[in-house]
Design an enzyme around this catalytic site. Structure first.
Site, PDB file in Angstrom:
ATOM      1  N   CYS A 125       9.735   8.540  -8.237  1.00 19.12           N
ATOM      2  CA  CYS A 125       9.268   8.755  -6.863  1.00 19.12           C
ATOM      3  C   CYS A 125      10.340   9.334  -5.956  1.00 19.12           C
ATOM      4  O   CYS A 125      10.027  10.064  -5.021  1.00 19.12           O
ATOM      5  CB  CYS A 125       8.718   7.448  -6.285  1.00 19.12           C
ATOM      6  N   GLY A 183      -1.604   5.552  -2.066  1.00 16.07           N
ATOM      7  CA  GLY A 183      -2.390   6.066  -3.178  1.00 16.07           C
ATOM      8  C   GLY A 183      -3.704   5.328  -3.332  1.00 16.07           C
ATOM      9  O   GLY A 183      -3.965   4.323  -2.664  1.00 16.07           O
ATOM     10  N   VAL A 184      -4.522   5.808  -4.261  1.00 13.67           N
ATOM     11  CA  VAL A 184      -5.867   5.264  -4.422  1.00 13.67           C
ATOM     12  C   VAL A 184      -5.864   3.863  -5.042  1.00 13.67           C
ATOM     13  O   VAL A 184      -6.648   2.997  -4.651  1.00 13.67           O
ATOM     14  CB  VAL A 184      -6.756   6.236  -5.233  1.00 13.67           C
ATOM     15  N   ASP A 185      -4.992   3.609  -6.015  1.00 16.47           N
ATOM     16  CA  ASP A 185      -5.000   2.309  -6.692  1.00 16.47           C
ATOM     17  C   ASP A 185      -4.666   1.167  -5.742  1.00 16.47           C
ATOM     18  O   ASP A 185      -5.358   0.142  -5.713  1.00 16.47           O
ATOM     19  CB  ASP A 185      -4.013   2.311  -7.867  1.00 16.47           C
ATOM     20  N   SER A 186      -3.598   1.319  -4.959  1.00 19.52           N
ATOM     21  CA  SER A 186      -3.207   0.232  -4.059  1.00 19.52           C
ATOM     22  C   SER A 186      -4.222   0.052  -2.942  1.00 19.52           C
ATOM     23  O   SER A 186      -4.434  -1.069  -2.460  1.00 19.52           O
ATOM     24  CB  SER A 186      -1.807   0.486  -3.487  1.00 19.52           C
ATOM     25  N   MET A 222       0.842  -1.188   0.000  1.00 19.15           N
ATOM     26  CA  MET A 222       0.000   0.000   0.000  1.00 19.15           C
ATOM     27  C   MET A 222       0.882   1.245   0.000  1.00 19.15           C
ATOM     28  O   MET A 222       1.531   1.567   0.991  1.00 19.15           O
ATOM     29  CB  MET A 222      -0.939  -0.014   1.200  1.00 19.15           C
ATOM     30  N   SER A 223       0.914   1.933  -1.139  1.00 18.24           N
ATOM     31  CA  SER A 223       1.783   3.097  -1.299  1.00 18.24           C
ATOM     32  C   SER A 223       1.235   4.333  -0.613  1.00 18.24           C
ATOM     33  O   SER A 223       1.954   5.298  -0.383  1.00 18.24           O
ATOM     34  CB  SER A 223       1.966   3.399  -2.787  1.00 18.24           C
ATOM     35  N   CYS A 281      12.463  -1.251  -9.666  1.00 18.31           N
ATOM     36  CA  CYS A 281      11.799  -1.348  -8.363  1.00 18.31           C
ATOM     37  C   CYS A 281      10.879  -2.557  -8.314  1.00 18.31           C
ATOM     38  O   CYS A 281      10.846  -3.283  -7.319  1.00 18.31           O
ATOM     39  CB  CYS A 281      11.012  -0.065  -8.089  1.00 18.31           C
ATOM     40  N   LEU A 291       5.882   0.365   2.225  1.00 23.29           N
ATOM     41  CA  LEU A 291       7.338   0.256   2.115  1.00 23.29           C
ATOM     42  C   LEU A 291       7.970   1.619   2.332  1.00 23.29           C
ATOM     43  O   LEU A 291       7.744   2.550   1.548  1.00 23.29           O
ATOM     44  CB  LEU A 291       7.728  -0.299   0.740  1.00 23.29           C
TER      45      LEU A 291
END
Length: 376
Positions: free
Chosen positions: A210, A20-23, A17-18, A111, A42
């Site tokens: 990033c 952001g919305v997608d994750s 889970m970054s 990455c 991470l």
């Protein structure tokens, strides 16, 4: 051909889970599907900023807090794992070294290969998880014999299979991409997040690199490599300008050349070649960027390596289109020939081969064959 086995039995899933919305939506969908999901953010920066700069980056303290809040809403356990040292070695230092060598790397591929589906997956498996879940738009398809294939997302406009072309059989066997079947706009993904009560629904997407929060790649490289003045030359070798570091240029670049001498035909000039040995940058007309073929090293196959020459489509950059090619693995090197010339291909980039929507594999571009006699 069926979807990945998450639909046949519940799995222990580690959701990256970054913030952001997608994750966040991917983790929510995995939990909704009945899996035993744990969220993990991470920590990839040794000195994370408190807040994001615009819409860039995904490694700030704010992002980790956003990820934690999303996990709380979904109702799953959440942890922060410090992979900053591994990220610095495998992604950031590789990025700097590639530019220093005159190549144009893609840190997102590195990455995915080294961090999300190597360091993270290895740790997840050691802790008893069955799979790693991410918010990438791509599909893993399971065949009747149990083998798996990586395919483009259902929605080509959001497809991210290019940056996943480094995944091998073992990694695909433990990868879940819950957004891969989604044929919706990004606004509909945001609307889904809002319905689920996820505060990241309106959060801007991260983009670019990033770990370069302000987007100034040249400034980032200069701070690490220092200034190294050199010449900008034309195809004949005549000096037409100067630069402060050849690492600050990429093949096909037009803007920011600061050439004092205009071209004889009055047309724009583009970067054709970068030589770190002589610290020179060669420029010339757009037509000199046309490439008819390439060789690529370090191939990685999303399944069995192809035998003999074959016809495929190739993608050469994350947001680029497809082009028809013939490709063959010769003594460990991938040799690719384009059906029609392609413009602006840079060593260091990845070439990803497709058979229809299936990702065959990827390799790192080492050399290119030009359609003209310009420097290659």
């Amino acid at each position: 051909m069926t979807d990945t086995p998450q639909r046949t039995r519940p799995l222990r899933v580690l959701a990256a889970m970054s913030g952001g919305v997608d994750s966040a939506v991917a983790a929510a969908r995995a939990a909704e599907a009945g899996h035993d999901v744990t969220g993990v953010h991470l920590a990839l920066s040794a000195n994370p900023q408190s807040f994001r700069t615009g819409a860039r980056g995904c490694c700030t303290i704010e992002d980790s807090r956003d990820a934690r809040r999303a996990a709380d809403v979904i109702g799953i356990p959440f942890y922060v794992w410090d992979l900053a040292d591994r990220f610095r070695e495998d992604v950031v230092e590789d990025f700097v070294a590639e530019y220093e060598a005159g190549r144009t790397p893609n840190p997102c591929l590195r990455c995915n290969e080294k961090i999300k589906f190597a360091a993270l997956l290895d740790k997840a498996l050691a802790l008893g998880f069955d799979a790693v879940c991410t918010g990438h738009y791509a599909k893993v398809v399971t065949l009747a014999d149990g083998t798996r294939e990586l395919h483009r997302a259902s929605d080509m406009a959001k497809d991210q299979s290019y940056v996943l072309g480094v995944l091998d059989d073992r990694q695909l066997a433990h990868a879940l991409f819950p957004l891969g079947d989604t044929v919706t706009t990004k606004e509909e993904i945001r609307a889904e997040a809002e319905r689920r009560g996820l505060a990241v629904a309106k959060k801007p997407d991260s983009h670019d690199i990033c770990f370069i929060a302000d987007g100034d790649t040249q400034g980032f490289l200069a701070s690490r490599l220092g200034k190294a003045e050199g010449d900008i030359v034309d195809e004949s070798g005549a000096k037409v300008g100067s630069h402060e570091g050849a690492y600050g240029f990429t093949i096909g670049q037009r803007k920011g050349l600061r050439i004092g001498t205009p071209a004889a035909d009055g047309k724009p000039r583009y970067v054709l070649d970068i030589s770190p040995v002589t610290n020179t940058v060669t420029v010339g007309p757009a037509a000199a960027l046309d490439v008819t073929g390439l060789t690529a090293i370090r191939p990685r196959w999303c399944g069995t390596a192809p035998a003999g020459p074959g016809r495929y489509t190739a993608q050469l950059r994350a947001h680029g289109g497809e082009t028809e090619v013939t490709a063959e693995l010769v003594d460990g090197t991938l040799e690719v020939t384009f059906t029609e010339p392609v413009r602006g291909v840079a060593p260091g980039q990845a070439v990803v081969l497709y058979d229809g929507t299936r990702v065959v594999g990827s390799a790192t571009i080492a050399t290119t064959a030009r359609a003209t006699t310009a420097h290659a």
